[in-house]
Write an enzyme that holds these catalytic residues in place. Sequence first.
Site, PDB file in Angstrom:
ATOM      1  N   GLY A  99       0.831  -1.180   0.010  1.00  0.00           N
ATOM      2  CA  GLY A  99      -0.014  -0.053   0.040  1.00  0.00           C
ATOM      3  C   GLY A  99       0.917   1.184   0.217  1.00  0.00           C
ATOM      4  O   GLY A  99       2.082   1.178  -0.097  1.00  0.00           O
TER       5      GLY A  99
ATOM      6  N   ASP B   4       0.178  -8.810   1.352  1.00  0.00           N
ATOM      7  CA  ASP B   4      -0.803  -7.920   0.811  1.00  0.00           C
ATOM      8  C   ASP B   4      -1.979  -8.637  -0.178  1.00  0.00           C
ATOM      9  O   ASP B   4      -1.601  -9.592  -0.764  1.00  0.00           O
ATOM     10  CB  ASP B   4      -0.414  -6.772  -0.101  1.00  0.00           C
ATOM     11  CG  ASP B   4      -1.150  -5.545   0.158  1.00  0.00           C
ATOM     12  OD1 ASP B   4      -2.506  -5.693  -0.526  1.00  0.00           O
ATOM     13  OD2 ASP B   4      -0.627  -4.524   0.568  1.00  0.00           O
TER      14      ASP B   4
ATOM     15  N   LEU C 111      -0.176  -3.193   8.864  1.00  0.00           N
ATOM     16  CA  LEU C 111      -0.551  -2.080   8.241  1.00  0.00           C
ATOM     17  C   LEU C 111      -1.883  -2.572   7.521  1.00  0.00           C
ATOM     18  O   LEU C 111      -2.579  -1.428   6.832  1.00  0.00           O
ATOM     19  CB  LEU C 111       0.369  -1.425   7.108  1.00  0.00           C
ATOM     20  CG  LEU C 111       1.187  -0.153   8.036  1.00  0.00           C
ATOM     21  CD1 LEU C 111       2.188  -0.899   9.144  1.00  0.00           C
ATOM     22  CD2 LEU C 111       1.939   0.256   6.913  1.00  0.00           C
TER      23      LEU C 111
ATOM     24  N   LYS D 195       2.923 -14.020  19.274  1.00  0.00           N
ATOM     25  CA  LYS D 195       3.197 -14.561  20.410  1.00  0.00           C
ATOM     26  C   LYS D 195       3.890 -15.983  20.052  1.00  0.00           C
ATOM     27  O   LYS D 195       4.794 -16.316  20.936  1.00  0.00           O
ATOM     28  CB  LYS D 195       1.531 -14.939  21.043  1.00  0.00           C
ATOM     29  CG  LYS D 195       1.522 -15.683  22.363  1.00  0.00           C
ATOM     30  CD  LYS D 195       0.082 -15.951  22.391  1.00  0.00           C
ATOM     31  CE  LYS D 195       0.137 -17.048  23.746  1.00  0.00           C
ATOM     32  NZ  LYS D 195      -1.103 -17.738  23.832  1.00  0.00           N
TER      33      LYS D 195
ATOM     34  N   TYR E  52     -14.597   1.050  10.380  1.00  0.00           N
ATOM     35  CA  TYR E  52     -12.997   1.241  10.201  1.00  0.00           C
ATOM     36  C   TYR E  52     -12.707   1.864  11.805  1.00  0.00           C
ATOM     37  O   TYR E  52     -11.756   1.299  12.358  1.00  0.00           O
ATOM     38  CB  TYR E  52     -12.679   2.432   9.312  1.00  0.00           C
ATOM     39  CG  TYR E  52     -11.286   2.895   9.375  1.00  0.00           C
ATOM     40  CD1 TYR E  52     -10.620   2.054   8.611  1.00  0.00           C
ATOM     41  CD2 TYR E  52     -10.867   4.081   9.750  1.00  0.00           C
ATOM     42  CE1 TYR E  52      -9.082   2.506   8.557  1.00  0.00           C
ATOM     43  CE2 TYR E  52      -9.664   4.553   9.413  1.00  0.00           C
ATOM     44  CZ  TYR E  52      -8.678   3.703   9.133  1.00  0.00           C
ATOM     45  OH  TYR E  52      -7.446   4.203   8.854  1.00  0.00           O
TER      46      TYR E  52
ATOM     47  N   ARG F 213      -9.242  10.132  -1.149  1.00  0.00           N
ATOM     48  CA  ARG F 213      -8.872  10.921  -0.129  1.00  0.00           C
ATOM     49  C   ARG F 213      -8.905  12.427  -0.635  1.00  0.00           C
ATOM     50  O   ARG F 213      -8.492  12.581  -1.496  1.00  0.00           O
ATOM     51  CB  ARG F 213      -7.755  10.443   0.708  1.00  0.00           C
ATOM     52  CG  ARG F 213      -7.994   9.078   1.367  1.00  0.00           C
ATOM     53  CD  ARG F 213      -6.762   8.677   2.122  1.00  0.00           C
ATOM     54  NE  ARG F 213      -6.063   7.379   1.674  1.00  0.00           N
ATOM     55  CZ  ARG F 213      -4.987   6.834   2.201  1.00  0.00           C
ATOM     56  NH1 ARG F 213      -5.223   7.074   3.616  1.00  0.00           N
ATOM     57  NH2 ARG F 213      -4.702   6.012   1.416  1.00  0.00           N
TER      58      ARG F 213
HETATM   59  P1  NAD Z   1      -3.536   1.763   1.708  1.00  0.00           P
HETATM   60  O1  NAD Z   1      -4.916   1.271   1.338  1.00  0.00           O
HETATM   61  O2  NAD Z   1      -2.646   2.265   0.666  1.00  0.00           O
HETATM   62  O3  NAD Z   1      -2.689   0.323   2.173  1.00  0.00           O
HETATM   63  C1  NAD Z   1      -3.402  -0.582   2.998  1.00  0.00           C
HETATM   64  C2  NAD Z   1      -2.971  -1.915   2.279  1.00  0.00           C
HETATM   65  O4  NAD Z   1      -3.577  -3.035   2.924  1.00  0.00           O
HETATM   66  C3  NAD Z   1      -3.305  -2.256   0.761  1.00  0.00           C
HETATM   67  O5  NAD Z   1      -2.091  -2.577   0.145  1.00  0.00           O
HETATM   68  C4  NAD Z   1      -4.372  -3.046   0.839  1.00  0.00           C
HETATM   69  O6  NAD Z   1      -4.260  -3.944  -0.483  1.00  0.00           O
HETATM   70  C5  NAD Z   1      -3.983  -4.051   1.802  1.00  0.00           C
HETATM   71  N1  NAD Z   1      -5.202  -4.617   2.559  1.00  0.00           N
HETATM   72  C6  NAD Z   1      -6.085  -4.332   2.779  1.00  0.00           C
HETATM   73  N2  NAD Z   1      -6.977  -5.110   3.492  1.00  0.00           N
HETATM   74  C7  NAD Z   1      -6.088  -6.342   3.365  1.00  0.00           C
HETATM   75  C8  NAD Z   1      -6.417  -7.707   3.851  1.00  0.00           C
HETATM   76  N3  NAD Z   1      -7.594  -8.231   4.312  1.00  0.00           N
HETATM   77  N4  NAD Z   1      -5.250  -8.515   3.538  1.00  0.00           N
HETATM   78  C9  NAD Z   1      -4.114  -8.078   3.339  1.00  0.00           C
HETATM   79  N5  NAD Z   1      -3.902  -6.952   2.943  1.00  0.00           N
HETATM   80  C10 NAD Z   1      -5.003  -6.076   2.967  1.00  0.00           C
HETATM   81  O7  NAD Z   1      -3.502   2.868   2.715  1.00  0.00           O
HETATM   82  P2  NAD Z   1      -2.359   3.467   3.788  1.00  0.00           P
HETATM   83  O8  NAD Z   1      -2.775   4.867   3.475  1.00  0.00           O
HETATM   84  O9  NAD Z   1      -0.903   2.789   3.064  1.00  0.00           O
HETATM   85  O10 NAD Z   1      -2.680   2.735   5.279  1.00  0.00           O
HETATM   86  C11 NAD Z   1      -1.766   1.774   5.845  1.00  0.00           C
HETATM   87  C12 NAD Z   1      -2.220   1.678   7.109  1.00  0.00           C
HETATM   88  O11 NAD Z   1      -1.941   2.957   7.893  1.00  0.00           O
HETATM   89  C13 NAD Z   1      -3.786   1.317   7.348  1.00  0.00           C
HETATM   90  O12 NAD Z   1      -3.930   0.337   8.196  1.00  0.00           O
HETATM   91  C14 NAD Z   1      -4.349   2.449   7.535  1.00  0.00           C
HETATM   92  O13 NAD Z   1      -5.734   2.066   8.461  1.00  0.00           O
HETATM   93  C15 NAD Z   1      -3.370   3.204   8.693  1.00  0.00           C
HETATM   94  N6  NAD Z   1      -3.530   4.552   8.591  1.00  0.00           N
HETATM   95  C16 NAD Z   1      -3.201   5.478   7.345  1.00  0.00           C
HETATM   96  C17 NAD Z   1      -3.620   6.832   7.297  1.00  0.00           C
HETATM   97  C18 NAD Z   1      -3.313   7.710   6.441  1.00  0.00           C
HETATM   98  O14 NAD Z   1      -3.546   8.870   6.148  1.00  0.00           O
HETATM   99  N7  NAD Z   1      -2.744   7.278   5.212  1.00  0.00           N
HETATM  100  C19 NAD Z   1      -4.146   7.223   8.585  1.00  0.00           C
HETATM  101  C20 NAD Z   1      -4.344   6.573   9.705  1.00  0.00           C
HETATM  102  C21 NAD Z   1      -4.211   5.165   9.378  1.00  0.00           C
HETATM  103  N1  UDP Z   2     -13.061  15.947   1.364  1.00  0.00           N
HETATM  104  C1  UDP Z   2     -13.412  16.772   0.257  1.00  0.00           C
HETATM  105  N2  UDP Z   2     -13.259  16.664  -0.961  1.00  0.00           N
HETATM  106  C2  UDP Z   2     -12.939  15.317  -1.316  1.00  0.00           C
HETATM  107  C3  UDP Z   2     -12.676  14.348  -0.526  1.00  0.00           C
HETATM  108  C4  UDP Z   2     -12.630  14.818   0.812  1.00  0.00           C
HETATM  109  O1  UDP Z   2     -13.863  17.861   0.725  1.00  0.00           O
HETATM  110  O2  UDP Z   2     -12.928  15.091  -2.706  1.00  0.00           O
HETATM  111  C5  UDP Z   2     -13.219  16.202   2.747  1.00  0.00           C
HETATM  112  C6  UDP Z   2     -13.731  15.060   3.650  1.00  0.00           C
HETATM  113  O3  UDP Z   2     -15.209  15.415   3.708  1.00  0.00           O
HETATM  114  C7  UDP Z   2     -13.074  15.404   5.003  1.00  0.00           C
HETATM  115  C8  UDP Z   2     -11.597  15.674   4.541  1.00  0.00           C
HETATM  116  O4  UDP Z   2     -11.677  16.112   3.407  1.00  0.00           O
HETATM  117  O5  UDP Z   2     -13.590  16.330   5.667  1.00  0.00           O
HETATM  118  C9  UDP Z   2     -10.788  14.676   4.760  1.00  0.00           C
HETATM  119  O6  UDP Z   2     -11.188  13.519   3.891  1.00  0.00           O
HETATM  120  P1  UDP Z   2     -10.184  11.963   3.740  1.00  0.00           P
HETATM  121  O7  UDP Z   2     -11.057  11.308   2.885  1.00  0.00           O
HETATM  122  O8  UDP Z   2      -8.987  12.380   2.893  1.00  0.00           O
HETATM  123  O9  UDP Z   2      -9.885  11.622   5.198  1.00  0.00           O
HETATM  124  P2  UDP Z   2     -10.790  11.659   6.677  1.00  0.00           P
HETATM  125  O10 UDP Z   2      -9.860  12.377   7.469  1.00  0.00           O
HETATM  126  O11 UDP Z   2     -12.141  12.121   6.527  1.00  0.00           O
HETATM  127  O12 UDP Z   2     -10.589  10.077   6.921  1.00  0.00           O
END
Ligand code: NAD
Ligand code: UDP
Length: 324
Positions: A14, A35, A75, A107, A147, A188
Site C-alpha cells: 500500500g 498484501d 498495516l 506470540k 473502520y 482521499r
Molecule cells: P492503503 O490502502 O494504501 O494500504 C493498505 C494496504 O492493505 C493495501 O495495500 C491493501 O491492499 C492492503 N489490505 C487491505 N485489506 C487487506 C487484507 N484483508 N489482507 C491483506 N492486505 C490487505 O492505505 P495506507 O494509507 O497505506 O494505510 C496503511 C495503514 O495505515 C492502514 O492500516 C491505515 O488504517 C493506517 N492509517 C493510514 C492513514 C493515512 O492517512 N494514510 C491514517 C491513519 C491510519
Molecule cells: N473531502 C473533500 N473533498 C474530497 C474528499 C474529501 O472535501 O474530494 C473532505 C472530507 O469530507 C473530509 C476531509 O476532506 O472532511 C478529509 O477527507 P479524507 O477522506 O481524506 O480523510 P478523513 O480524514 O475524512 O478520513
Amino acid sequence: MSSIKRILVTGGAGFLGSHLCKRLVEQNHDVICLDNFFTSQKTNVEHLLGKSNFELLRHDITHPIFLEVDEVYNLACPAAPGHYQYNPIKTMKTSVLGAIHVLGLAKRCRAKVLQASTSEVYGDPEIHPQPESYRGSVNPVGPRSCYDEGKRAAETLFADYHRQNRVDTRIVRIFNTYGPRMHPYDGRVVSNFIRQALHGEDITIFGDGSQTRSFCYRDDLVEGIIRMMNGPSDFMGPVNLGNPGEFTIRELAEIVLELTGSKSKIIEKPLPADDPTRRRPEISLAKEKLDWEPKTPLRDGLSKTIQWFQSIRMEDYRAPTPHY
Ligand code: NAD
Ligand code: UDP
C-alpha cells in the site's frame, strides 16, 4: 549498527507500506511484504522485487498466516473512507481478525508487533488538539464505524495480548498522511484535489470546507513508525504520529490550486455523515519518547506529491471501488 531482522509488513504494497518496505530493505533487513492488493497494486513494490532481501506474498490477513519473523508491522486495512465503506463487514474482519492473526503469530514467534491505528479512534473529537489520553467520540453504528471501531477493537487486542501474554506490542495512531504513491483513485482529499487540479476538473469540497485536518508527509510518518518499533522497551503506546499544522479543507484546495497553477473551479458537495469537524494531533509524547516530530511543511510535501502525480500514467491505475 542494528542487527538484521526478519520483518513482516502486512499491507506492505500500500501507500505507507510500500515506503516502509523500501526503508527496511535499504536497512538490509529480510522483508516479507504481505498484501491482498485490494487497494494497491504490485507496481508499488516493483522496484523491490529484484532484491534478495525482499519477498512478496499474496495473502488475505483475515486468514491465519504461519511465518517465522522477528517483527511485524500490521498495516493491512483499507484506509480511505470510500474504500473501507465499500465492504464494511470485510473492513471490520480485516482489523479484528487481522489483529488476532498477527498477534497470534507474534506470540508464537516471540516477535515484536506494531499496529497501524488511526486518529479515527477519536471520532469527531470534543477535545482539541487530541492527546492520547482522550478516549474519543465515536458513533458505533455509522458509516465510518467499521473502520473506527475495528481499529479500536484492534487496539484492545494489542493491549490485552501485551497484558495477558506479554507480547511486545506497539500502537501508533496515524493522522492524515499524504505523499507519492497515494492511490490516485482512493477518494482521499489530497489525492482527489491534486488529480482534479491536474486534469482541469472541479475541485470537490465536501460541505463548506471549514472542517480541518492536519496533514503529515509520508516520509516523516514512516520515520515515526520505525522509531516506535525500535523505541523504549517499556513504551507500547498508543502514540500519536501526525503533523500538528492544521488547515481547513478550503485552504488545502486553494494551496493545491496555487501549486499546480490550475484553473479548476472549487465546488461544494454534500458533507458525508459523521465527517469529523476538526483534527489535530498533540505530539508531545512522540517528541519525548521517540525524539520524533515531522519536518516537512505542507507546501513542500504537496509539491513532491504533485510532481509524482504528474509522473504517473493514470491508465495504469484501476479504481479499487467506485467511490472517488
Ligand atoms: P492503503 O490502502 O494504501 O494500504 C493498505 C494496504 O492493505 C493495501 O495495500 C491493501 O491492499 C492492503 N489490505 C487491505 N485489506 C487487506 C487484507 N484483508 N489482507 C491483506 N492486505 C490487505 O492505505 P495506507 O494509507 O497505506 O494505510 C496503511 C495503514 O495505515 C492502514 O492500516 C491505515 O488504517 C493506517 N492509517 C493510514 C492513514 C493515512 O492517512 N494514510 C491514517 C491513519 C491510519
Ligand atoms: N473531502 C473533500 N473533498 C474530497 C474528499 C474529501 O472535501 O474530494 C473532505 C472530507 O469530507 C473530509 C476531509 O476532506 O472532511 C478529509 O477527507 P479524507 O477522506 O481524506 O480523510 P478523513 O480524514 O475524512 O478520513
